[in-house]
Scaffold this motif. Structure first.
Motif, PDB file in Angstrom:
ATOM      1  N   ASN A  99       0.958  -1.455   0.404  1.00 41.20           N
ATOM      2  CA  ASN A  99       0.164   0.101  -0.001  1.00 41.20           C
ATOM      3  C   ASN A  99       0.278   1.215   0.082  1.00 41.20           C
TER       4      ASN A  99
ATOM      5  N   SER B 140       5.144   1.637  -3.222  1.00 39.69           N
ATOM      6  CA  SER B 140       4.865   2.873  -4.628  1.00 39.69           C
ATOM      7  C   SER B 140       5.806   4.251  -4.366  1.00 39.69           C
ATOM      8  N   CYS B 141       4.989   4.379  -3.605  1.00 41.14           N
ATOM      9  CA  CYS B 141       6.140   6.412  -3.747  1.00 41.14           C
ATOM     10  C   CYS B 141       6.602   6.431  -2.867  1.00 41.14           C
TER      11      CYS B 141
ATOM     12  N   ALA C 213       7.516  10.328  -2.537  1.00 41.33           N
ATOM     13  CA  ALA C 213       6.998  10.604  -1.261  1.00 41.33           C
ATOM     14  C   ALA C 213       8.742  10.564  -0.818  1.00 41.33           C
ATOM     15  N   PRO C 214       8.096  11.688   0.094  1.00 44.52           N
ATOM     16  CA  PRO C 214       9.544  11.309   1.228  1.00 44.52           C
ATOM     17  C   PRO C 214       9.333  10.320   2.352  1.00 44.52           C
ATOM     18  N   SER C 215      10.794   9.865   2.158  1.00 43.92           N
ATOM     19  CA  SER C 215      11.924   9.152   2.375  1.00 43.92           C
ATOM     20  C   SER C 215      10.999   8.557   4.331  1.00 43.92           C
ATOM     21  N   LEU C 216      11.571   7.502   4.508  1.00 44.71           N
ATOM     22  CA  LEU C 216      10.014   7.157   5.489  1.00 44.71           C
ATOM     23  C   LEU C 216      11.100   6.606   7.674  1.00 44.71           C
TER      24      LEU C 216
ATOM     25  N   SER D 179      10.328  16.020  11.003  1.00 42.01           N
ATOM     26  CA  SER D 179      10.065  15.598   9.790  1.00 42.01           C
ATOM     27  C   SER D 179       7.872  16.023  10.461  1.00 42.01           C
ATOM     28  N   LEU D 180       8.614  14.462  11.132  1.00 39.12           N
ATOM     29  CA  LEU D 180       6.757  14.103  11.887  1.00 39.12           C
ATOM     30  C   LEU D 180       6.585  15.515  12.683  1.00 39.12           C
TER      31      LEU D 180
ATOM     32  N   ARG E 197       4.746  18.181  11.539  1.00 39.18           N
ATOM     33  CA  ARG E 197       3.975  17.821  11.189  1.00 39.18           C
ATOM     34  C   ARG E 197       2.768  17.898  12.791  1.00 39.18           C
TER      35      ARG E 197
ATOM     36  N   TYR F  19      -2.275   9.626  12.051  1.00 43.60           N
ATOM     37  CA  TYR F  19      -2.232  11.050  10.863  1.00 43.60           C
ATOM     38  C   TYR F  19      -2.056   9.868   9.167  1.00 43.60           C
TER      39      TYR F  19
ATOM     40  N   MET G  60      -3.073   8.382   4.503  1.00 47.23           N
ATOM     41  CA  MET G  60      -2.098   7.691   3.532  1.00 47.23           C
ATOM     42  C   MET G  60      -3.338   6.797   3.359  1.00 47.23           C
TER      43      MET G  60
ATOM     44  N   LEU H 249      -7.607   1.448   4.106  1.00 48.46           N
ATOM     45  CA  LEU H 249      -6.714   0.344   4.975  1.00 48.46           C
ATOM     46  C   LEU H 249      -7.545   0.305   6.647  1.00 48.46           C
TER      47      LEU H 249
ATOM     48  N   ILE I   3       0.843  -1.519  10.654  1.00 50.84           N
ATOM     49  CA  ILE I   3       2.175  -0.179   9.371  1.00 50.84           C
ATOM     50  C   ILE I   3       3.176   0.222  10.089  1.00 50.84           C
TER      51      ILE I   3
ATOM     52  N   LEU J 210       6.531   0.553  10.220  1.00 50.57           N
ATOM     53  CA  LEU J 210       7.703   2.296  10.574  1.00 50.57           C
ATOM     54  C   LEU J 210       9.031   2.383  11.738  1.00 50.57           C
TER      55      LEU J 210
HETATM   56  C1  HEC Z   1       0.617   8.232  -4.218  1.00 50.51           C
HETATM   57  C2  HEC Z   1       1.230   8.128  -3.615  1.00 50.51           C
HETATM   58  C3  HEC Z   1       1.514   7.246  -1.487  1.00 50.51           C
HETATM   59  C4  HEC Z   1       1.186   6.603  -1.119  1.00 50.51           C
HETATM   60  C5  HEC Z   1       0.266   5.061  -1.798  1.00 50.51           C
HETATM   61  C6  HEC Z   1       1.577   6.620   0.154  1.00 50.51           C
HETATM   62  N1  HEC Z   1       1.857   7.601   0.919  1.00 50.51           N
HETATM   63 FE1  HEC Z   1       2.485   8.290   2.236  1.00 50.51          FE
HETATM   64  N2  HEC Z   1       2.772  10.006   1.542  1.00 50.51           N
HETATM   65  C7  HEC Z   1       2.871  10.910   0.191  1.00 50.51           C
HETATM   66  C8  HEC Z   1       3.140  12.348  -0.284  1.00 50.51           C
HETATM   67  C9  HEC Z   1       2.874  12.818  -1.290  1.00 50.51           C
HETATM   68  C10 HEC Z   1       3.481  12.857   1.938  1.00 50.51           C
HETATM   69  C11 HEC Z   1       3.686  14.228   0.617  1.00 50.51           C
HETATM   70  C12 HEC Z   1       2.475  14.762   1.877  1.00 50.51           C
HETATM   71  C13 HEC Z   1       2.305  15.910   2.279  1.00 50.51           C
HETATM   72  O1  HEC Z   1       4.250  16.617   1.552  1.00 50.51           O
HETATM   73  O2  HEC Z   1       1.934  16.386   2.686  1.00 50.51           O
HETATM   74  C14 HEC Z   1       3.578  11.306   2.143  1.00 50.51           C
HETATM   75  C15 HEC Z   1       3.732  11.647   3.293  1.00 50.51           C
HETATM   76  C16 HEC Z   1       3.661  10.674   4.117  1.00 50.51           C
HETATM   77  C17 HEC Z   1       4.270  10.753   5.935  1.00 50.51           C
HETATM   78  C18 HEC Z   1       4.818  11.777   6.181  1.00 50.51           C
HETATM   79  C19 HEC Z   1       6.486  11.612   5.827  1.00 50.51           C
HETATM   80  C20 HEC Z   1       7.552  13.059   6.302  1.00 50.51           C
HETATM   81  O3  HEC Z   1       8.591  12.726   5.883  1.00 50.51           O
HETATM   82  O4  HEC Z   1       6.669  13.913   6.956  1.00 50.51           O
HETATM   83  C21 HEC Z   1       4.331   9.532   6.052  1.00 50.51           C
HETATM   84  C22 HEC Z   1       4.387   9.271   7.285  1.00 50.51           C
HETATM   85  C23 HEC Z   1       3.613   8.451   5.237  1.00 50.51           C
HETATM   86  N3  HEC Z   1       3.080   8.908   3.948  1.00 50.51           N
HETATM   87  C24 HEC Z   1       3.130   7.250   5.803  1.00 50.51           C
HETATM   88  C25 HEC Z   1       2.648   6.669   4.537  1.00 50.51           C
HETATM   89  C26 HEC Z   1       2.034   5.584   4.250  1.00 50.51           C
HETATM   90  C27 HEC Z   1       1.620   4.172   5.999  1.00 50.51           C
HETATM   91  C28 HEC Z   1       1.577   4.700   3.278  1.00 50.51           C
HETATM   92  C29 HEC Z   1       0.761   3.307   3.421  1.00 50.51           C
HETATM   93  C30 HEC Z   1      -0.289   3.221   4.090  1.00 50.51           C
HETATM   94  C31 HEC Z   1       1.435   5.552   2.133  1.00 50.51           C
HETATM   95  N4  HEC Z   1       3.122   6.650   3.234  1.00 50.51           N
HETATM   96  C32 HEC Z   1       1.148   5.385   0.523  1.00 50.51           C
HETATM   97  C33 HEC Z   1       2.255  10.386  -1.379  1.00 50.51           C
HETATM   98  C34 HEC Z   1       1.926   8.425  -0.659  1.00 50.51           C
END
Ligand code: HEC
Length: 136
Positions: free
Chosen positions: A48, A51-52, A62-65, A73-74, A77, A88, A93, A101, A109, A113
């Motif tokens: 889920n 892919s990003c 999308a950003p590194s986790l 970064s968290l 927020r 969040y 997400m 989900l 998840i 993380l």
């Molecule tokens: C379609 C692409 C995409 C998918 C799929 C996706 N994300 Fe993201 N996610 C993003 C983007 C774009 C941001 C940045 C959003 C912002 O800055 O407001 C982000 C931000 C985040 C952040 C904050 C990171 C930070 O550095 O502050 C977290 C944590 C996160 N996603 C977790 C998840 C998780 C867990 C899932 C799966 C359940 C998920 N994401 C699925 C695109 C995606």
């Protein structure tokens, strides 16, 4: 030639059988503890989120986790506890289908993380338990 073909076919059949068997174990897994929550969370992340955010959490579109910048970064927020991270994720997400989900999937998840970022929750956790976990 014939031998080679049939042995590679055996290999394919074997791989399929293994995949089915693993899938069966996966679907039937009983959550016995944190390690199972993390392992299940990893599969859910891959399906889920990767892919990003990348298979190894390193970021893609999308950003590194993972790594030093993650908690900073968290924090920007206003995410300071594991429960706030869970909230969040559930609210935002996957990016194009927030809330898609189950609560359990968001919980696992979150466990995955945190584990990847060096936080050991100490044992099996519920969503309520996340409240008391302060992030660095
Ligand atoms: C379609 C692409 C995409 C998918 C799929 C996706 N994300 Fe993201 N996610 C993003 C983007 C774009 C941001 C940045 C959003 C912002 O800055 O407001 C982000 C931000 C985040 C952040 C904050 C990171 C930070 O550095 O502050 C977290 C944590 C996160 N996603 C977790 C998840 C998780 C867990 C899932 C799966 C359940 C998920 N994401 C699925 C695109 C995606």
């Amino acid at each position: 030639m014939v031998g080679k073909t049939s042995s590679s076919r055996n290999l394919v059949v074997g791989a399929l059988a293994l995949a089915l068997f693993t899938g069966f174990l996966w679907a039937g897994a009983i959550v016995a503890g944190l390690s199972d929550q993390i392992a299940d969370g990893e599969g859910m992340y891959v399906d889920n989120c990767s892919s990003c955010h990348g298979k190894n959490l390193g970021g893609k579109s999308a950003p590194s986790l993972i790594g030093e910048g993650f908690f900073t970064s968290l924090s920007s927020r206003n995410i300071e506890t594991a429960k706030e991270l869970y909230n969040y994720l559930k609210a935002t997400m996957p990016y194009h289908r927030p809330g898609a989900l189950s609560d359990q999937q968001y919980l696992f998840i979150t466990c995955f993380l945190l584990w990847q970022n060096g936080i050991d929750l100490g044992g099996e956790v519920s969503v309520g338990d996340l409240k008391g976990v302060q992030l660095p």
